[in-house]
Motif scaffolding. Sequence first.
Motif, short mmCIF file in Angstrom:
data_model
loop_
_atom_site.label_atom_id
_atom_site.label_comp_id
_atom_site.label_asym_id
_atom_site.label_seq_id
_atom_site.Cartn_x
_atom_site.Cartn_y
_atom_site.Cartn_z
N LEU A 9 12.19 -3.99 2.31
CA LEU A 9 11.29 -3.06 1.62
C LEU A 9 9.83 -3.29 2.01
CD1 LEU A 9 12.75 -2.88 -1.98
CD2 LEU A 9 12.73 -1.09 -0.26
N GLU A 10 9.46 -4.53 2.21
CA GLU A 10 8.07 -4.83 2.58
C GLU A 10 7.70 -4.14 3.88
OE1 GLU A 10 10.39 -7.59 2.08
OE2 GLU A 10 9.95 -7.19 -0.02
N ARG A 11 8.66 -4.01 4.76
CA ARG A 11 8.41 -3.35 6.04
C ARG A 11 8.29 -1.83 5.88
NH1 ARG A 11 12.10 -4.29 11.34
NH2 ARG A 11 10.58 -3.56 12.86
N LEU A 12 8.94 -1.29 4.86
CA LEU A 12 8.90 0.14 4.61
C LEU A 12 7.64 0.58 3.86
CD1 LEU A 12 12.59 0.76 3.50
CD2 LEU A 12 11.58 1.21 5.73
N ARG A 13 6.99 -0.35 3.21
CA ARG A 13 5.80 0.00 2.42
C ARG A 13 4.70 0.54 3.31
NH1 ARG A 13 5.60 -1.13 -2.79
NH2 ARG A 13 7.16 -2.54 -3.63
N SER A 14 4.02 1.54 2.80
CA SER A 14 2.89 2.13 3.49
C SER A 14 1.74 1.13 3.51
CB SER A 14 2.45 3.40 2.75
OG SER A 14 1.19 3.82 3.19
N PRO A 15 1.08 0.96 4.65
CA PRO A 15 -0.05 0.03 4.69
C PRO A 15 -1.17 0.46 3.74
CG PRO A 15 0.38 0.97 6.88
CD PRO A 15 1.35 1.57 5.93
N ASP A 16 -1.27 1.76 3.50
CA ASP A 16 -2.29 2.27 2.58
C ASP A 16 -1.81 2.27 1.14
OD1 ASP A 16 -3.87 2.83 4.82
OD2 ASP A 16 -2.93 4.79 5.05
N TYR A 19 2.26 5.52 -1.64
CA TYR A 19 3.45 6.01 -2.32
C TYR A 19 3.63 5.36 -3.68
CZ TYR A 19 4.57 8.01 2.19
OH TYR A 19 4.52 8.74 3.34
N GLU A 20 4.15 6.15 -4.60
CA GLU A 20 4.46 5.64 -5.94
C GLU A 20 5.54 4.56 -5.83
OE1 GLU A 20 3.23 6.12 -8.91
OE2 GLU A 20 1.90 7.81 -8.53
N GLU A 21 5.50 3.64 -6.74
CA GLU A 21 6.43 2.51 -6.74
C GLU A 21 7.89 2.95 -6.84
OE1 GLU A 21 7.20 -1.40 -6.12
OE2 GLU A 21 5.26 -0.40 -5.99
N PHE A 22 8.15 4.07 -7.52
CA PHE A 22 9.54 4.47 -7.72
C PHE A 22 10.25 4.78 -6.40
CE2 PHE A 22 8.28 8.88 -7.40
CZ PHE A 22 9.41 9.52 -6.94
N TYR A 23 9.50 5.22 -5.39
CA TYR A 23 10.13 5.46 -4.08
C TYR A 23 10.78 4.19 -3.56
CZ TYR A 23 7.81 10.00 -3.49
OH TYR A 23 7.39 11.29 -3.62
N TYR A 24 10.06 3.08 -3.68
CA TYR A 24 10.58 1.80 -3.19
C TYR A 24 11.73 1.29 -4.05
CZ TYR A 24 6.31 2.15 -0.53
OH TYR A 24 5.32 2.60 0.30
N HIS A 25 11.63 1.52 -5.35
CA HIS A 25 12.75 1.13 -6.22
C HIS A 25 14.00 1.94 -5.87
CE1 HIS A 25 10.76 -1.68 -8.85
NE2 HIS A 25 9.78 -0.82 -9.08
N SER A 58 0.80 10.22 -9.67
CA SER A 58 0.25 10.90 -8.49
C SER A 58 1.21 11.95 -7.91
CB SER A 58 -0.14 9.89 -7.41
OG SER A 58 1.02 9.35 -6.81
N VAL A 59 2.43 11.98 -8.43
CA VAL A 59 3.42 12.95 -7.97
C VAL A 59 3.45 14.10 -8.97
CG1 VAL A 59 5.85 13.30 -7.39
CG2 VAL A 59 4.78 11.10 -6.93
N PRO A 60 3.39 15.33 -8.49
CA PRO A 60 3.45 16.47 -9.43
C PRO A 60 4.69 16.40 -10.31
CG PRO A 60 2.85 17.23 -7.25
CD PRO A 60 3.22 15.79 -7.12
N ARG A 61 4.49 16.63 -11.59
CA ARG A 61 5.57 16.56 -12.59
C ARG A 61 6.77 17.42 -12.17
NH1 ARG A 61 6.18 15.35 -18.15
NH2 ARG A 61 4.07 14.58 -18.20
#
Length: 128
Positions: A9-16, A19-25, A58-61
């Motif tokens: 997962l650490e490799r998939l994380r955006s350097p910036d 993305y919201e945390e739920f994507y990684y979960h 940050s993601v539209p409802r």
Amino acid sequence: MTELCEIPLERLRSPDDDYEEFYYHWVDVRQTYWLRRPGLVDKLIAAIETSNPEVAHSVPRDLLQRLLYPPINLFCNFVRKNEEGFGPALAEALALSLSTRVAAIQGQARRAAPAVLLRRTHRSTHRS
């Protein structure tokens, strides 16, 4: 599929960290399931909790509720072997996905219509 699931997962994380945390979960849930790692239920709970519109602000409802959360809910019913809940969750996920995609296509068609009409009008006035 196994090779994809083994990407940390650490490799998939955006350097910036855009993305919201739920994507990684959610990725973690699917990796855990596929690789049969322990902790699936806790990870699924984390994905559900972090996909709440009050948390993933940050993601539209509408995007969360219509496209992103339904697969998580469906997977939750699958993991729990909830046969009574799986069918309705699948039907709802498909209906929401279809209606969202149809609305997007209709919106694209509406935006394109004036340009098409303008081209037709432009061609017909130059033919004389």
